[in-house]
Design a protein around this motif. Structure first.
Motif, mmCIF file in Angstrom:
data_model
loop_
_atom_site.group_PDB
_atom_site.id
_atom_site.type_symbol
_atom_site.label_atom_id
_atom_site.label_comp_id
_atom_site.label_asym_id
_atom_site.label_seq_id
_atom_site.Cartn_x
_atom_site.Cartn_y
_atom_site.Cartn_z
ATOM 1 N N GLN A 1 13.773 17.634 17.914
ATOM 2 C CA GLN A 1 12.481 17.719 18.569
ATOM 3 C C GLN A 1 12.013 16.303 18.853
ATOM 4 N N ASP A 2 11.046 16.185 19.767
ATOM 5 C CA ASP A 2 10.672 14.879 20.304
ATOM 6 C C ASP A 2 9.626 14.150 19.486
ATOM 7 N N HIS A 3 9.052 14.793 18.494
ATOM 8 C CA HIS A 3 7.905 14.202 17.801
ATOM 9 C C HIS A 3 7.838 14.734 16.373
ATOM 10 N N PHE A 4 6.980 14.100 15.571
ATOM 11 C CA PHE A 4 6.722 14.557 14.210
ATOM 12 C C PHE A 4 5.262 14.992 14.111
ATOM 13 N N VAL A 5 4.978 16.100 14.774
ATOM 14 C CA VAL A 5 3.646 16.709 14.772
ATOM 15 C C VAL A 5 3.827 18.166 14.387
ATOM 16 N N MET A 6 2.938 18.700 13.550
ATOM 17 C CA MET A 6 3.064 20.076 13.068
ATOM 18 C C MET A 6 1.786 20.860 13.306
ATOM 19 N N LEU A 7 1.906 22.165 13.293
ATOM 20 C CA LEU A 7 0.719 23.014 13.338
ATOM 21 C C LEU A 7 -0.176 22.679 12.150
ATOM 22 N N GLY A 8 -1.474 22.699 12.394
ATOM 23 C CA GLY A 8 -2.409 22.435 11.309
ATOM 24 C C GLY A 8 -2.409 21.005 10.809
ATOM 25 N N GLY A 9 -1.760 20.108 11.548
ATOM 26 C CA GLY A 9 -1.700 18.718 11.103
ATOM 27 C C GLY A 9 -0.912 18.523 9.819
ATOM 28 N N GLN A 10 0.020 19.450 9.537
ATOM 29 C CA GLN A 10 0.737 19.429 8.262
ATOM 30 C C GLN A 10 1.732 18.276 8.132
ATOM 31 N N GLN A 11 1.937 17.499 9.198
ATOM 32 C CA GLN A 11 2.790 16.322 9.066
ATOM 33 C C GLN A 11 2.200 15.314 8.079
ATOM 34 N N SER A 12 0.912 15.454 7.781
ATOM 35 C CA SER A 12 0.250 14.538 6.844
ATOM 36 C C SER A 12 0.341 15.007 5.394
ATOM 37 N N ALA A 13 1.038 16.110 5.135
ATOM 38 C CA ALA A 13 1.031 16.705 3.799
ATOM 39 C C ALA A 13 1.927 15.982 2.798
ATOM 40 N N ARG A 14 2.799 15.093 3.267
ATOM 41 C CA ARG A 14 3.650 14.306 2.369
ATOM 42 C C ARG A 14 3.448 12.817 2.657
ATOM 43 N N SER A 15 3.629 12.010 1.626
ATOM 44 C CA SER A 15 3.390 10.577 1.730
ATOM 45 C C SER A 15 4.540 9.852 2.416
ATOM 46 N N LEU A 16 4.277 8.612 2.811
ATOM 47 C CA LEU A 16 5.308 7.778 3.413
ATOM 48 C C LEU A 16 6.429 7.505 2.404
ATOM 49 N N VAL A 17 6.062 7.344 1.137
ATOM 50 C CA VAL A 17 7.073 7.135 0.090
ATOM 51 C C VAL A 17 7.968 8.367 -0.043
ATOM 52 N N HIS A 18 7.372 9.544 0.037
ATOM 53 C CA HIS A 18 8.146 10.787 -0.017
ATOM 54 C C HIS A 18 9.130 10.863 1.152
ATOM 55 N N LEU A 19 8.663 10.527 2.344
ATOM 56 C CA LEU A 19 9.523 10.595 3.522
ATOM 57 C C LEU A 19 10.644 9.555 3.456
ATOM 58 N N ALA A 20 10.359 8.398 2.865
ATOM 59 C CA ALA A 20 11.384 7.375 2.717
ATOM 60 C C ALA A 20 12.494 7.840 1.784
ATOM 61 N N GLU A 21 12.113 8.468 0.691
ATOM 62 C CA GLU A 21 13.132 8.988 -0.232
ATOM 63 C C GLU A 21 13.911 10.127 0.407
ATOM 64 N N LEU A 22 13.234 10.923 1.214
ATOM 65 C CA LEU A 22 13.924 11.978 1.956
ATOM 66 C C LEU A 22 15.002 11.373 2.854
ATOM 67 N N PHE A 23 14.677 10.279 3.531
ATOM 68 C CA PHE A 23 15.652 9.607 4.395
ATOM 69 C C PHE A 23 16.872 9.173 3.588
ATOM 70 N N ARG A 24 16.644 8.566 2.430
ATOM 71 C CA ARG A 24 17.762 8.123 1.582
ATOM 72 C C ARG A 24 18.644 9.309 1.179
ATOM 73 N N LEU A 25 18.018 10.375 0.732
ATOM 74 C CA LEU A 25 18.773 11.535 0.252
ATOM 75 C C LEU A 25 19.493 12.252 1.392
ATOM 76 N N ALA A 26 18.869 12.286 2.575
ATOM 77 C CA ALA A 26 19.532 12.887 3.738
ATOM 78 C C ALA A 26 20.783 12.095 4.105
ATOM 79 N N ASP A 27 20.709 10.789 3.988
ATOM 80 C CA ASP A 27 21.882 9.946 4.240
ATOM 81 C C ASP A 27 22.986 10.260 3.241
ATOM 82 N N LYS A 28 22.635 10.335 1.958
ATOM 83 C CA LYS A 28 23.632 10.612 0.919
ATOM 84 C C LYS A 28 24.255 11.997 1.098
ATOM 85 N N ALA A 29 23.496 12.922 1.684
ATOM 86 C CA ALA A 29 24.001 14.284 1.914
ATOM 87 C C ALA A 29 24.752 14.415 3.231
#
Length: 390
Positions: A339-367
């Motif tokens: 998808q072209d953007h990181f926008v969600m219904l209800g503004g839920q893209q704000s429900a996780r922190s930047l630190v959480h998303l950074a760790e997600l990136f690391r783990l997605a790479d490892k997977a």
């Protein structure tokens, strides 16, 4: 040379991270996949980021990208569990929006002989109130079941927030499910969604304790085994799922909804195994497809090698508060160019922190679930920039 970027840590510092893994090697979309498990992915919706609306109040969906994502799942051999929790049902997507989504998806599936799809049915058009009755709940379920059956859809019977409010005993749950199951035209999939996913469902089946609640649920299922294809339980406990799996009538499938322990539950043991109906499959669809193909070929080691590394990623995405897992699912779709953007219904893209998303990136790479590491890194940089990380 693999890309490197600065990622925030839980200590509030920045540290360099270099992508280390290459994407999985996958067969083409027209390749024939042989699975020995039924596998559904609950699918997210793509919000219309250009809609002129109030994001917390209104819902606007990008239908082209939403339906394209369903094709992506079907191309990988996965079924689509439509309009469920992963689609933000009850957290941005109401019944009217869910019905429009189901119509679009069923219409699309009708043009694909290989498209496996089942649709979430609940009572979300009924707002729970102190005067809500069991009969109100029955009518709400009947309305949605009738609507989806007329469209030709298979039913996933979701848990009801209104039933928790209206029910005074386990007998009330038995009465509701008996009424709906007896009327169902085809066998349905029941969904027991735990309160870690939706706190308003605490005490479902009329029991606070999960094992006591399981007694009620198993009795309902086995008493209506000809009307139940299977049950998905989302309790994030392998022990509870295996216990329930062994108590089901032989004809009733267990669909794991355990986003913490799905790998071992799908693999199974000497007494049986679980099929899959998982939100995490939305985020790791290529790995899920490749692993299931290995399992279908009798290669358990290959299955473990592919799916095992995705479990830490999933546990991070679904960490408490678990109901905000959709943010991680959509974030991975954004990183992977689905998808072209990181926008969600209800503004839920704000429900996780930047630190959480950074760790997600690391783990997605490892997977190995970043389809194009350089592309994903550039998109991660865009998100970091919005958060003030140059």
């Amino acid at each position: 040379m693999m890309p490197t970027l600065q990622l925030p840590t839980s200590s509030g510092e920045l540290e360099p991270y270099t992508v280390t893994n290459t994407p999985l090697s996958l067969p083409g979309a027209d390749a024939r996949r042989q699975f020995n498990r039924v596998a559904y992915s609950a699918a997210h919706v793509v919000a219309n980021s250009l809609a002129d609306n109030d994001p917390w109040l209104d819902q606007s969906i990008d239908w082209e990208q939403t339906i394209a994502f369903r094709h992506y799942l079907w191309d990988l051999g996965l079924g689509v569990a439509e309009a469920m929790d992963t689609a933000q049902r009850g957290m941005g997507l109401n019944w009217n929006g869910a019905l429009e989504l189901i119509r679009h998806s069923l219409d699309t599936a009708s043009n694909r002989p290989d498209a496996l799809i089942a649709c979430g049915v609940g009572t979300d058009q009924l707002i729970p109130a102190p005067n809500t009755t069991v009969d109100d709940v029955i009518r709400a379920y009947e309305e949605q079941v009738e609507t989806i059956e007329k469209l030709g859809g298979r039913i996933i019977l979701m848990a009801s927030r209104a039933l928790v409010v209206a029910a005074k005993s386990t007998e009330d749950y038995c009465r509701v499910y008996d009424r709906i199951l007896r009327q169902a035209k085809e066998p349905v999939i029941l969904h027991w969604l735990g309160d870690m996913f939706d706190p308003s469902l605490k005490g479902y089946w009329g029991r606070q304790d999960h094992m006591a609640a399981m007694d009620v649920c198993v009795d309902i299922i086995n008493s209506h085994k000809n009307k139940v294809d299977g049950v998905k339980i989302s309790l994030l406990s392998a022990e509870k799922e295996v216990n329930m799996r062994r108590r089901l009538a032989p004809s009733v499938r267990m669909y794991t909804g355990d986003d913490f322990n799905y790998a071992e539950l799908i693999a199974g043991d000497e007494q049986g195994y679980s099929h899959a109906l998982l939100g995490i499959f939305d985020a790791i669809a290529p790995a899920a497809s490749a692993a299931l193909a290995q399992l279908g070929a009798g290669n358990k080691a290959g299955f473990d090698e592919i799916l095992g590394p995705t479990v830490p990623l999933s546990r991070h995405i679904f960490k408490a508060p678990t109901r905000f897992y959709k943010t991680g699912v959509v974030f991975l779709a954004y990183l992977n160019g689905l998808q072209d953007h990181f926008v969600m219904l209800g503004g839920q893209q704000s429900a996780r922190s930047l630190v959480h998303l950074a760790e997600l990136f690391r783990l997605a790479d490892k997977a190995s679930v970043l389809r194009d590491p350089e592309f994903a890194t550039e998109r991660m940089r865009r998100i970091l920039a919005v958060g003030g990380v140059a």
